[in-house]
Design an enzyme around this catalytic site. Sequence first.
Site, short mmCIF file in Angstrom:
data_model
loop_
_atom_site.label_atom_id
_atom_site.label_comp_id
_atom_site.label_asym_id
_atom_site.label_seq_id
_atom_site.Cartn_x
_atom_site.Cartn_y
_atom_site.Cartn_z
N GLU A 1 -5.32 -11.90 8.27
CA GLU A 1 -6.24 -10.77 8.24
C GLU A 1 -7.62 -11.14 7.65
OE1 GLU A 1 -4.05 -7.90 5.97
OE2 GLU A 1 -3.56 -9.34 4.41
N ASP B 1 -8.13 -4.82 7.79
CA ASP B 1 -8.70 -5.87 6.95
C ASP B 1 -9.42 -6.92 7.79
OD1 ASP B 1 -8.20 -5.30 4.20
OD2 ASP B 1 -6.08 -5.65 4.54
N ARG C 1 7.31 -5.31 3.10
CA ARG C 1 6.01 -5.93 2.81
C ARG C 1 5.81 -5.93 1.30
NH1 ARG C 1 -0.12 -4.55 4.91
NH2 ARG C 1 0.23 -2.52 3.93
N HIS D 1 0.81 -1.21 0.00
CA HIS D 1 0.00 0.00 0.00
C HIS D 1 0.85 1.27 0.00
CE1 HIS D 1 -3.68 -2.21 0.34
NE2 HIS D 1 -3.35 -2.76 1.50
#
Length: 263
Positions: free
Chosen positions: A153, A179, A73, A48
């Site tokens: 998640e 999430d 990530r 993200h």
Amino acid sequence: MTAPVPSLPDLLRSQGGCLLGWSCLADVALAGLMARAGFDVVLLDQQHGTYDVATCTAGLTELALWGKPGLVRIAVGDFAMASKMLDGGAAGIVAPMINTVEDARALAAATKFPPVGQRSWGPDRSMWFTGLTDPQDYLTQANARTMTIAMCETREAIANLPEILRVPGIDGILVGPGDLSIALSNGAAFDPNGSAVTEALREIVRVTLAAGKIPCAFAAGPARAREMLAMGFKLASIGYDGLLVAEAFTRALAEARGGDPVG
């Protein structure tokens, strides 16, 4: 040459209660400021955030200069990038949406050398960062020294968590409460601090620690980070760089205009 970057698994197992700097803005200076401020670990976010191969490599180098381990990530399913980032000096990989044993096996295959996985050889920068400059030394220690972290998640991931944690090469999990709240409410609510999420977090910690693995979490602020560490998480964030910078600007402007700082 700088001192070797500490082993992240050793740090989390021996110290616990570590705080994670979360960087979405692909700026080497920001990552360095997080390390300089005293975060124990810094994560560079490709999912993200705006990080790519070049900015992650530069960011990991900056973190190494401060003696801090760096996590990356990756985007969903980008297991080839996981191997590349480990070669680039990442102390570990965080992979989102690891919902099944098959997902976990694919992740471990990309992040661990044989016989555990199928990671290809090419770790020049990681060898420099760890101080393991002899190839045989690095090969012998790399699987234990680099962390493979599966994100938990979704309802599916929670249901499969015991089996995911038994996959060779999976070292821990990281919970994304945002999430998780959407999944638990079947898409009806974003409530990462709600009671349903908190109850799920406690169970995730219990299962993860019982399996001898390391639980980590995203927390949106200091108070929630303290709560998560008290639950038993070994590593928790305090928001992310964009949020923290925006809040600092807001507080400074409020003071300059004669009002009370926004706390």
